[in-house]
Scaffold this motif. Structure first.
Motif, PDB file in Angstrom:
ATOM      1  N   UNK A 105       0.832  -1.205   0.000  1.00 30.49           N
ATOM      2  CA  UNK A 105       0.000   0.000   0.000  1.00 30.49           C
ATOM      3  C   UNK A 105       0.870   1.260   0.000  1.00 30.49           C
ATOM      4  N   UNK A 106       1.918   1.271   0.788  1.00 25.40           N
ATOM      5  CA  UNK A 106       2.827   2.418   0.835  1.00 25.40           C
ATOM      6  C   UNK A 106       3.402   2.701  -0.555  1.00 25.40           C
ATOM      7  N   UNK A 107       3.946   1.676  -1.194  1.00 26.79           N
ATOM      8  CA  UNK A 107       4.563   1.855  -2.509  1.00 26.79           C
ATOM      9  C   UNK A 107       3.536   2.293  -3.553  1.00 26.79           C
ATOM     10  N   UNK A 108       2.390   1.640  -3.558  1.00 27.87           N
ATOM     11  CA  UNK A 108       1.354   1.951  -4.537  1.00 27.87           C
ATOM     12  C   UNK A 108       0.817   3.369  -4.324  1.00 27.87           C
ATOM     13  N   UNK A 109       0.552   3.740  -3.088  1.00 29.39           N
ATOM     14  CA  UNK A 109       0.020   5.068  -2.797  1.00 29.39           C
ATOM     15  C   UNK A 109       1.030   6.157  -3.132  1.00 29.39           C
ATOM     16  N   UNK A 110       2.299   5.897  -2.866  1.00 32.40           N
ATOM     17  CA  UNK A 110       3.341   6.862  -3.220  1.00 32.40           C
ATOM     18  C   UNK A 110       3.357   7.073  -4.728  1.00 32.40           C
ATOM     19  N   UNK A 111       3.256   5.991  -5.450  1.00 37.18           N
ATOM     20  CA  UNK A 111       3.237   6.053  -6.913  1.00 37.18           C
ATOM     21  C   UNK A 111       2.019   6.816  -7.417  1.00 37.18           C
ATOM     22  N   UNK A 112       0.860   6.594  -6.784  1.00 31.18           N
ATOM     23  CA  UNK A 112      -0.375   7.227  -7.233  1.00 31.18           C
ATOM     24  C   UNK A 112      -0.460   8.704  -6.846  1.00 31.18           C
ATOM     25  N   UNK A 113      -0.031   9.044  -5.638  1.00 26.25           N
ATOM     26  CA  UNK A 113      -0.182  10.419  -5.169  1.00 26.25           C
ATOM     27  C   UNK A 113       0.931  11.335  -5.661  1.00 26.25           C
ATOM     28  N   UNK A 114       2.143  10.823  -5.779  1.00 29.67           N
ATOM     29  CA  UNK A 114       3.294  11.649  -6.171  1.00 29.67           C
ATOM     30  C   UNK A 114       4.169  10.931  -7.200  1.00 29.67           C
ATOM     31  N   UNK A 115       3.678  10.713  -8.412  1.00 28.09           N
ATOM     32  CA  UNK A 115       4.508  10.032  -9.411  1.00 28.09           C
ATOM     33  C   UNK A 115       5.777  10.815  -9.743  1.00 28.09           C
ATOM     34  N   UNK A 116       5.738  12.133  -9.565  1.00 26.15           N
ATOM     35  CA  UNK A 116       6.926  12.944  -9.858  1.00 26.15           C
ATOM     36  C   UNK A 116       8.075  12.642  -8.894  1.00 26.15           C
ATOM     37  N   UNK A 117       7.763  12.209  -7.669  1.00 29.75           N
ATOM     38  CA  UNK A 117       8.813  11.885  -6.706  1.00 29.75           C
ATOM     39  C   UNK A 117       9.630  10.668  -7.133  1.00 29.75           C
ATOM     40  N   UNK A 118       9.018   9.799  -7.920  1.00 31.20           N
ATOM     41  CA  UNK A 118       9.741   8.599  -8.353  1.00 31.20           C
ATOM     42  C   UNK A 118      10.825   8.933  -9.370  1.00 31.20           C
ATOM     43  N   UNK A 119      10.860  10.188  -9.845  1.00 33.04           N
ATOM     44  CA  UNK A 119      11.956  10.610 -10.710  1.00 33.04           C
ATOM     45  C   UNK A 119      13.227  10.857  -9.906  1.00 33.04           C
ATOM     46  N   UNK A 120      13.070  11.088  -8.605  1.00 35.23           N
ATOM     47  CA  UNK A 120      14.240  11.255  -7.730  1.00 35.23           C
ATOM     48  C   UNK A 120      14.847   9.888  -7.464  1.00 35.23           C
TER      49      UNK A 120
END
Length: 159
Positions: A105-120
């Motif tokens: 849930x943590x990983x999925x929610x992070x991806x859904x709410x802030x996809x731009x953060x995964x560029x870091x």
């Protein structure tokens, strides 16, 4: 002062009365917030594991929505803080199913709410380490649960 081992503590607790045990637990709960949180989990939430998981998921979602994404440094720190808190709740439960469910849930929610953060790179590395941990934990579960959790894990784009 030497700290007693878990076995020594367990053996000593056998000789205590119910009132003495209550007093020890109440005194222990006054010293650290985590002790009180664990005691609250054991007394009020341990027998409602599904409800506990849902409450923690809601908490994760709220914290993720509150992340300040204007600065990568602060965003990274916030992601780490949320993950640390998530793992604290996993420790209280001690259940591998709860751990897998909350980390997915943590990983999925992070991806859904802030996809731009995964560029870091640092945030992407955090997520990838959690994916590896999730896969290890899934491999120890029952086959039916493995299939269900692997389906959930496939929803996460972590590359």
């Amino acid at each position: 002062m030497k700290t007693a081992t878990a076995k020594e503590v367990r053996d000593e607790l056998k000789y205590r009365t119910d009132d003495e045990l209550r007093a020890i637990i109440l005194r222990l709960s006054r010293f650290k917030k985590e002790n009180k949180e664990l005691l609250s989990y054991l007394l009020f939430e341990a027998h409602h594991e599904e409800e506990y998981i849902e409450n923690v998921k809601k908490l994760i979602d709220e914290k993720l929505l509150a992340i300040n994404t204007s600065n990568g440094y602060y965003a990274k720190k916030a992601v780490r803080r949320i993950l640390k808190e998530t793992k604290k709740y996993v420790r209280y439960s001690g259940s591998k199913e709860t751990e897998v469910s909350l980390l997915i849930h943590f990983c999925y929610s992070l991806q859904e709410t802030h996809p731009s953060l995964l560029r870091l790179k640092i945030v992407r590395d955090i997520v990838q380490r959690q994916i590896v941990l999730i896969k290890v934990r899934i491999s120890t579960l029952h086959e039916d649960l493995q299939y269900d959790y692997e389906q959930e894990l496939d929803k996460i784009d972590y590359h």
